[in-house]
Design a protein around this motif. Structure first.
Motif, PDB file in Angstrom:
ATOM      1  N   LEU A  10       1.106  -1.193   0.044  1.00 20.34           N
ATOM      2  CA  LEU A  10      -0.032   0.092   0.002  1.00 20.34           C
ATOM      3  C   LEU A  10       0.858   1.102   0.044  1.00 20.34           C
ATOM      4  N   VAL A  11       0.630   2.204  -0.899  1.00 11.65           N
ATOM      5  CA  VAL A  11       1.311   3.479  -1.008  1.00 11.65           C
ATOM      6  C   VAL A  11       0.441   4.512  -1.407  1.00 11.65           C
ATOM      7  N   GLN A  12       0.905   5.771  -0.798  1.00 10.73           N
ATOM      8  CA  GLN A  12       0.005   6.829  -1.408  1.00 10.73           C
ATOM      9  C   GLN A  12       0.194   7.284  -2.958  1.00 10.73           C
ATOM     10  N   ALA A  13      -0.586   8.072  -3.371  1.00  8.92           N
ATOM     11  CA  ALA A  13      -0.408   8.548  -4.742  1.00  8.92           C
ATOM     12  C   ALA A  13       0.792   9.318  -4.710  1.00  8.92           C
ATOM     13  N   GLY A  14       1.607   9.094  -5.927  1.00 11.80           N
ATOM     14  CA  GLY A  14       2.940  10.035  -5.810  1.00 11.80           C
ATOM     15  C   GLY A  14       3.944   9.124  -5.346  1.00 11.80           C
ATOM     16  N   GLY A  15       3.871   8.028  -4.661  1.00  9.35           N
ATOM     17  CA  GLY A  15       4.855   7.291  -3.911  1.00  9.35           C
ATOM     18  C   GLY A  15       5.349   6.198  -5.010  1.00  9.35           C
ATOM     19  N   SER A  16       6.102   5.531  -4.391  1.00 11.42           N
ATOM     20  CA  SER A  16       7.135   4.472  -5.229  1.00 11.42           C
ATOM     21  C   SER A  16       6.976   2.927  -4.583  1.00 11.42           C
ATOM     22  N   TRP A  35       6.029  -8.320 -16.003  1.00 13.42           N
ATOM     23  CA  TRP A  35       4.659  -7.995 -15.541  1.00 13.42           C
ATOM     24  C   TRP A  35       3.530  -7.727 -16.350  1.00 13.42           C
ATOM     25  N   PHE A  36       2.562  -8.184 -15.836  1.00 17.49           N
ATOM     26  CA  PHE A  36       1.162  -8.057 -16.177  1.00 17.49           C
ATOM     27  C   PHE A  36       0.279  -7.517 -15.053  1.00 17.49           C
ATOM     28  N   ARG A  37      -0.913  -6.895 -15.118  1.00 21.59           N
ATOM     29  CA  ARG A  37      -1.745  -6.398 -14.083  1.00 21.59           C
ATOM     30  C   ARG A  37      -3.178  -6.591 -14.331  1.00 21.59           C
ATOM     31  N   GLN A  38      -4.082  -6.872 -13.212  1.00 23.24           N
ATOM     32  CA  GLN A  38      -5.330  -6.937 -13.221  1.00 23.24           C
ATOM     33  C   GLN A  38      -5.975  -6.052 -12.188  1.00 23.24           C
ATOM     34  N   GLU A  88      -5.026   4.799 -10.114  1.00 24.10           N
ATOM     35  CA  GLU A  88      -5.579   3.912 -11.301  1.00 24.10           C
ATOM     36  C   GLU A  88      -4.418   2.807 -11.344  1.00 24.10           C
ATOM     37  N   ASP A  89      -3.234   2.894 -10.841  1.00 22.89           N
ATOM     38  CA  ASP A  89      -2.354   1.615 -10.732  1.00 22.89           C
ATOM     39  C   ASP A  89      -2.679   0.478  -9.817  1.00 22.89           C
ATOM     40  N   THR A  90      -3.708   0.870  -9.017  1.00 25.20           N
ATOM     41  CA  THR A  90      -4.153  -0.058  -8.068  1.00 25.20           C
ATOM     42  C   THR A  90      -4.508  -1.459  -8.981  1.00 25.20           C
ATOM     43  N   ALA A  91      -3.819  -2.755  -8.672  1.00 29.16           N
ATOM     44  CA  ALA A  91      -4.272  -3.612  -9.400  1.00 29.16           C
ATOM     45  C   ALA A  91      -3.420  -5.036  -8.657  1.00 29.16           C
ATOM     46  N   VAL A  92      -3.819  -6.376  -9.123  1.00 30.79           N
ATOM     47  CA  VAL A  92      -2.948  -7.325  -8.950  1.00 30.79           C
ATOM     48  C   VAL A  92      -1.916  -7.361  -9.952  1.00 30.79           C
ATOM     49  N   ASP A 117       1.242 -15.484 -25.242  1.00 31.25           N
ATOM     50  CA  ASP A 117       2.658 -15.967 -25.364  1.00 31.25           C
ATOM     51  C   ASP A 117       3.184 -16.087 -24.056  1.00 31.25           C
ATOM     52  N   VAL A 118       2.459 -16.056 -23.055  1.00 30.06           N
ATOM     53  CA  VAL A 118       2.942 -16.114 -21.722  1.00 30.06           C
ATOM     54  C   VAL A 118       2.904 -17.672 -21.586  1.00 30.06           C
ATOM     55  N   ASP A 119       3.760 -18.272 -21.137  1.00 31.22           N
ATOM     56  CA  ASP A 119       3.930 -19.922 -20.583  1.00 31.22           C
ATOM     57  C   ASP A 119       3.873 -20.030 -19.294  1.00 31.22           C
ATOM     58  N   TYR A 120       4.481 -19.028 -18.476  1.00 28.84           N
ATOM     59  CA  TYR A 120       4.322 -19.418 -17.075  1.00 28.84           C
ATOM     60  C   TYR A 120       3.810 -18.238 -16.319  1.00 28.84           C
ATOM     61  N   TRP A 121       3.015 -18.428 -15.345  1.00 26.07           N
ATOM     62  CA  TRP A 121       2.677 -17.204 -14.571  1.00 26.07           C
ATOM     63  C   TRP A 121       3.114 -17.313 -13.246  1.00 26.07           C
ATOM     64  N   GLY A 122       3.282 -16.291 -12.490  1.00 33.89           N
ATOM     65  CA  GLY A 122       3.766 -16.410 -10.884  1.00 33.89           C
ATOM     66  C   GLY A 122       2.346 -16.022 -10.031  1.00 33.89           C
ATOM     67  N   GLN A 123       2.576 -15.978  -8.673  1.00 37.03           N
ATOM     68  CA  GLN A 123       1.539 -15.609  -8.111  1.00 37.03           C
ATOM     69  C   GLN A 123       1.225 -14.057  -8.081  1.00 37.03           C
ATOM     70  N   GLY A 124       0.318 -13.484  -8.039  1.00 37.73           N
ATOM     71  CA  GLY A 124       0.030 -12.018  -7.986  1.00 37.73           C
ATOM     72  C   GLY A 124       0.451 -11.386  -6.684  1.00 37.73           C
ATOM     73  N   THR A 125       0.774 -10.210  -6.929  1.00 38.61           N
ATOM     74  CA  THR A 125       0.918  -9.320  -5.613  1.00 38.61           C
ATOM     75  C   THR A 125       0.236  -8.017  -5.746  1.00 38.61           C
ATOM     76  N   GLN A 126      -0.294  -7.889  -4.722  1.00 37.66           N
ATOM     77  CA  GLN A 126      -1.197  -6.546  -4.626  1.00 37.66           C
ATOM     78  C   GLN A 126      -0.493  -5.485  -4.462  1.00 37.66           C
ATOM     79  N   VAL A 127      -0.833  -4.515  -5.567  1.00 34.91           N
ATOM     80  CA  VAL A 127      -0.670  -3.171  -5.303  1.00 34.91           C
ATOM     81  C   VAL A 127      -1.656  -2.353  -5.180  1.00 34.91           C
ATOM     82  N   THR A 128      -1.779  -1.588  -4.225  1.00 29.18           N
ATOM     83  CA  THR A 128      -2.859  -0.518  -3.934  1.00 29.18           C
ATOM     84  C   THR A 128      -2.251   0.965  -3.734  1.00 29.18           C
ATOM     85  N   VAL A 129      -2.888   1.772  -4.456  1.00 29.22           N
ATOM     86  CA  VAL A 129      -2.365   3.320  -4.383  1.00 29.22           C
ATOM     87  C   VAL A 129      -3.584   4.237  -3.609  1.00 29.22           C
TER      88      VAL A 129
END
Length: 131
Positions: A10-16, A35-38, A88-92, A117-129
């Motif tokens: 979790l990060v505030q808008a404008g953060g990294s 990376w992909f996101r959903q 709007e960057d909030t996603a898995v 074209d992806v053959d392998y997927w990792g587990q998702g990690t949540q990003v919340t802005v």
């Protein structure tokens, strides 16, 4: 190929934030990786990918100038530095890897076929802005 993702939060808008994806099980140089996101209610989309063998990179238009992808081939790890984050960057975020088809899509910057074209997927990690 096994992919281990980390670094969301979790990060505030404008953060990294920096995401990491470590790969094992296949020669790193022969994959395209990144990376992909959903977001809720939306389709999964490519964010940024790299071909470690030649350094080719792809960025989604909305991430250009804010996100930077890099790879440490010795560690078989890809990093995504995300700056100036927006709500709007909030996603898995999912780490993904593929063979020559994904590499070709990265080199030719062809996002439409990337998820296929992806053959392998990792587990998702949540990003919340937060705003």
């Amino acid at each position: 190929v096994q992919l281990q993702a980390s670094g969301g939060g979790l990060v505030q808008a404008g953060g990294s934030l920096t995401l990491s994806c470590s790969a094992s099980g296949r020669t790193f140089s022969f994959v395209g990786i990144g990376w992909f996101r959903q977001a809720p209610g939306k389709e999964r989309e490519p964010v940024s990918l790299i071909s470690p063998s030649d350094g080719s990179k792809y960025y989604h238009d909305s991430m250009k100038g804010r996100f930077t992808i890099s790879s440490d081939n010795a560690k078989k790890t890809v990093y995504l530095q995300m700056n100036s984050l927006k709500p709007e960057d909030t996603a898995v975020y999912y780490c993904a890897a593929g063979g020559y088809r994904l590499i070709h899509a990265i080199v030719t910057k062809s996002p439409r076929s990337m998820h296929v074209d992806v053959d392998y997927w990792g587990q998702g990690t949540q990003v919340t802005v937060s705003s």
